[in-house]
Write a protein that holds these residues in place. Structure first.
Motif, PDB file in Angstrom:
ATOM      1  N   GLY A 254       0.804  -1.213   0.000  1.00 26.98           N
ATOM      2  CA  GLY A 254       0.000   0.000   0.000  1.00 26.98           C
ATOM      3  C   GLY A 254       0.839   1.266   0.000  1.00 26.98           C
ATOM      4  N   THR A 255       0.287   2.299  -0.604  1.00 25.52           N
ATOM      5  CA  THR A 255       0.932   3.609  -0.617  1.00 25.52           C
ATOM      6  C   THR A 255      -0.132   4.668  -0.316  1.00 25.52           C
ATOM      7  OG1 THR A 255       2.367   5.092  -1.895  1.00 25.52           O
ATOM      8  CG2 THR A 255       0.669   3.925  -3.132  1.00 25.52           C
ATOM      9  N   GLN A 256       0.221   5.601   0.559  1.00 30.18           N
ATOM     10  CA  GLN A 256      -0.744   6.593   1.009  1.00 30.18           C
ATOM     11  C   GLN A 256      -0.862   7.723  -0.009  1.00 30.18           C
ATOM     12  OE1 GLN A 256      -2.676   6.778   4.032  1.00 30.18           O
ATOM     13  NE2 GLN A 256      -3.634   8.481   2.931  1.00 30.18           N
ATOM     14  N   VAL A 257      -2.103   8.065  -0.337  1.00 31.87           N
ATOM     15  CA  VAL A 257      -2.399   9.240  -1.158  1.00 31.87           C
ATOM     16  C   VAL A 257      -3.277  10.160  -0.315  1.00 31.87           C
ATOM     17  CG1 VAL A 257      -3.617  10.100  -3.186  1.00 31.87           C
ATOM     18  CG2 VAL A 257      -2.203   8.034  -3.355  1.00 31.87           C
ATOM     19  N   THR A 258      -2.819  11.380  -0.149  1.00 30.73           N
ATOM     20  CA  THR A 258      -3.574  12.369   0.622  1.00 30.73           C
ATOM     21  C   THR A 258      -3.809  13.600  -0.248  1.00 30.73           C
ATOM     22  OG1 THR A 258      -2.566  11.612   2.696  1.00 30.73           O
ATOM     23  CG2 THR A 258      -3.650  13.767   2.710  1.00 30.73           C
ATOM     24  N   VAL A 259      -5.071  13.964  -0.391  1.00 31.75           N
ATOM     25  CA  VAL A 259      -5.442  15.115  -1.216  1.00 31.75           C
ATOM     26  C   VAL A 259      -6.011  16.186  -0.288  1.00 31.75           C
ATOM     27  CG1 VAL A 259      -6.754  15.936  -3.186  1.00 31.75           C
ATOM     28  CG2 VAL A 259      -5.960  13.559  -3.112  1.00 31.75           C
ATOM     29  N   SER A 260      -5.352  17.320  -0.243  1.00 34.29           N
ATOM     30  CA  SER A 260      -5.797  18.409   0.624  1.00 34.29           C
ATOM     31  C   SER A 260      -6.724  19.348  -0.139  1.00 34.29           C
ATOM     32  CB  SER A 260      -4.593  19.173   1.157  1.00 34.29           C
ATOM     33  OG  SER A 260      -3.899  19.793   0.094  1.00 34.29           O
ATOM     34  N   SER A 261      -7.664  19.909   0.590  1.00 37.47           N
ATOM     35  CA  SER A 261      -8.640  20.818  -0.056  1.00 37.47           C
ATOM     36  C   SER A 261      -8.141  22.262  -0.051  1.00 37.47           C
ATOM     37  CB  SER A 261      -9.974  20.726   0.689  1.00 37.47           C
ATOM     38  OG  SER A 261      -9.799  21.034   2.053  1.00 37.47           O
TER      39      SER A 261
END
Length: 119
Positions: A112-119
């Motif tokens: 797994g690899t973390q993807v974080t999308v900020s608003s």
């Protein structure tokens, strides 16, 4: 046994892009069905995109038109190009390989690899 190693996750602003890569072990990668799944906190793991050994693809409705799955059999690699990212795309993304050995299907998963999308 097939080992899968993902890379390419990270933090990105909404509207941005990321490309995930997954390298698979084995000498018969071209015969594997490959996919990307994701799991957000408190939610079940869900299919994002899949590609068959023949190159057919399918996508979750939520990512159609924004994400593209592709594969390079010479490099034993499957990619997920993610454009126009949204905060709701935030999740751990997992690479999956489905391998047919003598009529039996085996499932393999990456770490797994973390993807974080900020608003």
């Amino acid at each position: 046994q097939v080992q899968l190693v993902e890379s390419g996750g990270g933090l990105v602003q909404a509207g941005g892009s990321l490309r995930l890569s997954c390298v698979a072990s084995g000498r018969t990668f071209s015969t594997y069905a490959m996919g990307w799944y994701r799991q957000a906190p408190g939610k079940q793991r869900e299919l994002v995109a899949r590609t068959t050994s023949g190159g057919s693809t399918n996508y979750a409705d939520s990512v159609k038109g924004r994400f593209t799955i592709s594969r390079d059999n010479a490099k034993n690699t499957v990619y997920l190009q993610m454009n126009s990212l949204k905060p709701e795309d935030t999740a751990v993304y997992y690479c999956n390989a489905m391998v047919n050995r003598f009529g039996t299907l085996y499932d393999y998963w990456g770490q797994g690899t973390q993807v974080t999308v900020s608003s």
